[in-house]
Design a protein around this motif. Structure first.
Motif, PDB file in Angstrom:
ATOM      1  N   LEU A   1      -0.356 -11.638  16.322  1.00  0.00           N
ATOM      2  CA  LEU A   1      -0.272 -10.770  15.150  1.00  0.00           C
ATOM      3  C   LEU A   1      -1.620 -10.708  14.452  1.00  0.00           C
ATOM      4  O   LEU A   1      -2.245 -11.746  14.199  1.00  0.00           O
ATOM      5  N   VAL A   2      -2.072  -9.500  14.143  1.00  0.00           N
ATOM      6  CA  VAL A   2      -3.256  -9.319  13.311  1.00  0.00           C
ATOM      7  C   VAL A   2      -2.793  -9.185  11.868  1.00  0.00           C
ATOM      8  O   VAL A   2      -1.890  -8.395  11.571  1.00  0.00           O
ATOM      9  N   VAL A   3      -3.392  -9.961  10.979  1.00  0.00           N
ATOM     10  CA  VAL A   3      -3.047  -9.892   9.563  1.00  0.00           C
ATOM     11  C   VAL A   3      -3.953  -8.853   8.906  1.00  0.00           C
ATOM     12  O   VAL A   3      -5.157  -9.065   8.761  1.00  0.00           O
ATOM     13  N   ASN A   4      -3.374  -7.718   8.529  1.00  0.00           N
ATOM     14  CA  ASN A   4      -4.161  -6.655   7.898  1.00  0.00           C
ATOM     15  C   ASN A   4      -4.529  -6.989   6.465  1.00  0.00           C
ATOM     16  O   ASN A   4      -5.610  -6.623   5.994  1.00  0.00           O
TER      17      ASN A   4
ATOM     18  N   PRO B   1       0.832  -1.212   0.000  1.00  0.00           N
ATOM     19  CA  PRO B   1       0.000   0.000   0.000  1.00  0.00           C
ATOM     20  C   PRO B   1       0.866   1.261   0.000  1.00  0.00           C
ATOM     21  O   PRO B   1       1.950   1.302   0.581  1.00  0.00           O
ATOM     22  N   GLU B   2       0.372   2.309  -0.651  1.00  0.00           N
ATOM     23  CA  GLU B   2       1.147   3.540  -0.787  1.00  0.00           C
ATOM     24  C   GLU B   2       1.308   4.275   0.535  1.00  0.00           C
ATOM     25  O   GLU B   2       2.283   5.006   0.726  1.00  0.00           O
ATOM     26  N   THR B   3       0.348   4.113   1.440  1.00  0.00           N
ATOM     27  CA  THR B   3       0.419   4.789   2.735  1.00  0.00           C
ATOM     28  C   THR B   3       0.448   3.765   3.858  1.00  0.00           C
ATOM     29  O   THR B   3      -0.090   2.659   3.728  1.00  0.00           O
ATOM     30  N   GLY B   4       1.091   4.143   4.967  1.00  0.00           N
ATOM     31  CA  GLY B   4       1.123   3.275   6.147  1.00  0.00           C
ATOM     32  C   GLY B   4       2.316   2.365   6.230  1.00  0.00           C
ATOM     33  O   GLY B   4       2.488   1.665   7.238  1.00  0.00           O
ATOM     34  N   TYR B   5       3.173   2.340   5.201  1.00  0.00           N
ATOM     35  CA  TYR B   5       4.311   1.414   5.201  1.00  0.00           C
ATOM     36  C   TYR B   5       5.583   2.128   4.745  1.00  0.00           C
ATOM     37  O   TYR B   5       6.477   1.521   4.158  1.00  0.00           O
TER      38      TYR B   5
ATOM     39  N   PRO C   1       5.505  -5.372   8.969  1.00  0.00           N
ATOM     40  CA  PRO C   1       4.793  -4.536   9.946  1.00  0.00           C
ATOM     41  C   PRO C   1       4.460  -3.171   9.344  1.00  0.00           C
ATOM     42  O   PRO C   1       5.166  -2.660   8.477  1.00  0.00           O
ATOM     43  N   ASP C   2       3.384  -2.563   9.846  1.00  0.00           N
ATOM     44  CA  ASP C   2       3.022  -1.228   9.377  1.00  0.00           C
ATOM     45  C   ASP C   2       3.809  -0.171  10.139  1.00  0.00           C
ATOM     46  O   ASP C   2       4.601  -0.470  11.049  1.00  0.00           O
TER      47      ASP C   2
ATOM     48  N   LEU D   1       0.796  -8.533   5.578  1.00  0.00           N
ATOM     49  CA  LEU D   1       0.893  -7.280   6.332  1.00  0.00           C
ATOM     50  C   LEU D   1       0.421  -7.519   7.757  1.00  0.00           C
ATOM     51  O   LEU D   1      -0.697  -7.993   7.974  1.00  0.00           O
ATOM     52  N   ILE D   2       1.278  -7.200   8.752  1.00  0.00           N
ATOM     53  CA  ILE D   2       0.980  -7.490  10.155  1.00  0.00           C
ATOM     54  C   ILE D   2       1.058  -6.208  10.981  1.00  0.00           C
ATOM     55  O   ILE D   2       1.568  -5.187  10.529  1.00  0.00           O
ATOM     56  N   ASP D   3       0.545  -6.295  12.212  1.00  0.00           N
ATOM     57  CA  ASP D   3       0.418  -5.091  13.047  1.00  0.00           C
ATOM     58  C   ASP D   3       1.495  -4.963  14.113  1.00  0.00           C
ATOM     59  O   ASP D   3       1.460  -4.046  14.926  1.00  0.00           O
ATOM     60  N   LYS D   4       2.476  -5.898  14.150  1.00  0.00           N
ATOM     61  CA  LYS D   4       3.544  -5.835  15.150  1.00  0.00           C
ATOM     62  C   LYS D   4       4.854  -6.314  14.544  1.00  0.00           C
ATOM     63  O   LYS D   4       4.861  -7.076  13.574  1.00  0.00           O
ATOM     64  N   LEU D   5       5.947  -5.877  15.143  1.00  0.00           N
ATOM     65  CA  LEU D   5       7.232  -6.481  14.837  1.00  0.00           C
ATOM     66  C   LEU D   5       7.333  -7.808  15.575  1.00  0.00           C
ATOM     67  O   LEU D   5       6.802  -7.965  16.677  1.00  0.00           O
TER      68      LEU D   5
END
Length: 461
Positions: free
Chosen positions: A208-211, A79-83, A113-114, A223-227
């Motif tokens: 981990l939440v998989v986005n 994604p263009e934003t958030g990463y 991670p994001d 894409l995950i929400d944690k390291l």
């Protein structure tokens, strides 16, 4: 030569042979037969030539060829934003070139991670610009695993053990003896123990939440929400740096001091048996000065149930003097009464109490055991091939391996859960189960902090 041509040649040969051998009684008959034979020969040759020139008939192709599936590159799919932090790390590291050189034909899964996850761990686009490329390589390689992992397709409750691309080449898991010197046969590799939950996945105890996830040109992007924390310390570092574990550390120090005279009886202190004792009981690789120049000590992989000082208090042990007194109890000491040949494998008084806290191998607790699930976590039995008095005779690894049955039971432990936390108890023991309050990954394996001692059946304090 085709089959048709061969048949013609054979037929001509038979005709000629029959003409020369058939008992005609009249020259007129012979001439007539010869004329017929020439015509038949001509027809057979023509048929053979036509048969040899015949081509197979294929219907014409219809429609356009089906194109092979193609997917965009990793950064094109992201994604263009958030990463943005990941993009900066990727461009500044050497990982992109490493993959192009060594994994160009391999599928890989990138756990990404994001920005919020990186920020919570202390990384931002600005801060990573000041980091060394080697440190960024380590961070990325810990989040890349071989193969194309489809998280959404994993059934809830399934487990996987996957090597990452992160290895430390100067730490040996196994060694080989070559020309009198030890060499690294298999280096350390950071491993992910994954557990599929209803909401996502857990890796080494981290939920981990998989986005999102998607196919990319050389594998998968998840894409995950944690390291995902990767191991940086040894088990002994955890004990030395945290005062909560001072009594267990004192017990380990004292027990090695007790064991030294036993090993001096059989060998020198530099003998491999003594070095193995340091690895298996003291949970570390001895420093180079303590190891002979021609020896290379491999990393012993463990699961350690590490009791807090409060766990000792519950059985009346408050000080190091109390541990010393425990070590001198004759009713618990097998070494003092064992024949000389058995002293290395008999248990000291301290080992009698603490040996169930150390397990050979490596295991992780996912904190979400659900015994109503059809596919509950798998425990793999590994026979202990060493005579280590501090290790359990069997070790069961939280792991999914196709060559091991998923119905293996956990012995000599009883694993349960209470208020959402995992509990561990020695089988048939009268002591209450210990609760795992947190898990920390180390180079040797996971450290499960427990609030009670895990004491085997028949031992009284």
């Amino acid at each position: 030569m085709g089959l048709s041509t061969a048949w013609v040649a054979w037929s001509c040969y038979r005709m000629k042979r029959s003409y020369n051998t058939y008992p005609f009684t009249s020259s007129k008959h012979k001439m007539k037969h010869k004329t017929h034979q020439y015509w038949l020969f001509f027809l057979l040759c023509a048929a053979g030539i036509l048969a040899g020139c015949r081509q197979e008939f294929f219907p014409p192709e219809l429609g356009e060829p089906i194109p092979a599936a193609t997917f965009p590159e990793l950064l094109e799919t992201l994604p263009e934003t958030g990463y943005g932090t990941f993009r900066v790390i990727w461009e500044r590291s050497n990982v992109k070139q490493l993959i192009a050189d060594e994994y160009v034909k391999s599928d890989l899964t990138y756990l990404i991670p994001d920005d919020a996850a990186f920020a919570n761990a202390g990384y931002t686009s600005a801060s990573v610009n000041g980091m060394a490329a080697a440190d960024l390589d380590t961070l990325l390689l810990a989040h890349i695993v071989p193969g194309a992992l489809h998280v959404a397709r994993l059934p809830t409750g399934s487990t996987l053990a996957l090597n990452s691309l992160l290895s430390i080449p100067d730490i040996a898991i196994t060694t080989a003896r070559v020309s009198g010197q030890d060499q690294i046969a298999r280096p350390y590799v950071f491993q992910h123990h994954l557990f599929k939950t209803a909401d996502g996945i857990m890796s080494n105890g981290t939920a981990l939440v998989v986005n999102d996830e998607a196919d990319i040109r050389n594998g998968r992007m998840v894409l995950i929400d944690k390291l995902i924390p990767y191991a940086k310390k040894q088990m002994i570092d955890i004990m030395r740096e945290d005062d909560r574990f001072s009594l267990f550390l004192a017990a380990a120090d004292l027990n090695i001091a007790i064991r030294i005279p036993v090993y001096e009886t059989y060998s020198t202190l530099n003998n491999s048996v003594y070095l193995d004792r340091a690895r298996y009981e003291y949970h570390y690789i001895p420093p180079g000065g303590a190891v002979p120049a021609n020896r290379l000590i491999s990393l012993a992989q463990f699961t350690l149930f590490l009791p807090t000082n409060e766990a000792f208090h519950q059985v009346g042990i408050y000080t190091e003097a109390d541990i010393l007194a425990l070590s001198q109890r004759a009713d618990l000491d097998e070494v003092a009464t064992a024949p000389r040949a058995q002293q290395r494998t008999a248990k000291t008084a301290l080992e009698k109490v603490f040996h169930l806290h150390t397990l050979r191998g490596a295991s992780t607790s996912n904190f979400t055991l659900n015994y109503e699930l059809a596919n509950r976590p798998v425990y793999v039995e590994i026979t202990n091939s060493f005579n280590n008095v501090t290790a359990s005779p069997f070790f069961f690894q939280h792991d999914l391996r196709p060559d091991v049955s998923q119905t293996t039971e956990l012995r000599p432990y009883v694993v349960g859960q209470q208020s959402g936390r995992v509990t561990v108890q020695a089988a048939s023991s009268a002591y209450p189960p210990a609760t795992i309050t947190e898990s920390l990954m180390t180079l040797q394996g996971p450290v499960h902090v427990v609030d009670r001692l895990i004491i085997e059946e028949g031992v009284e304090l």
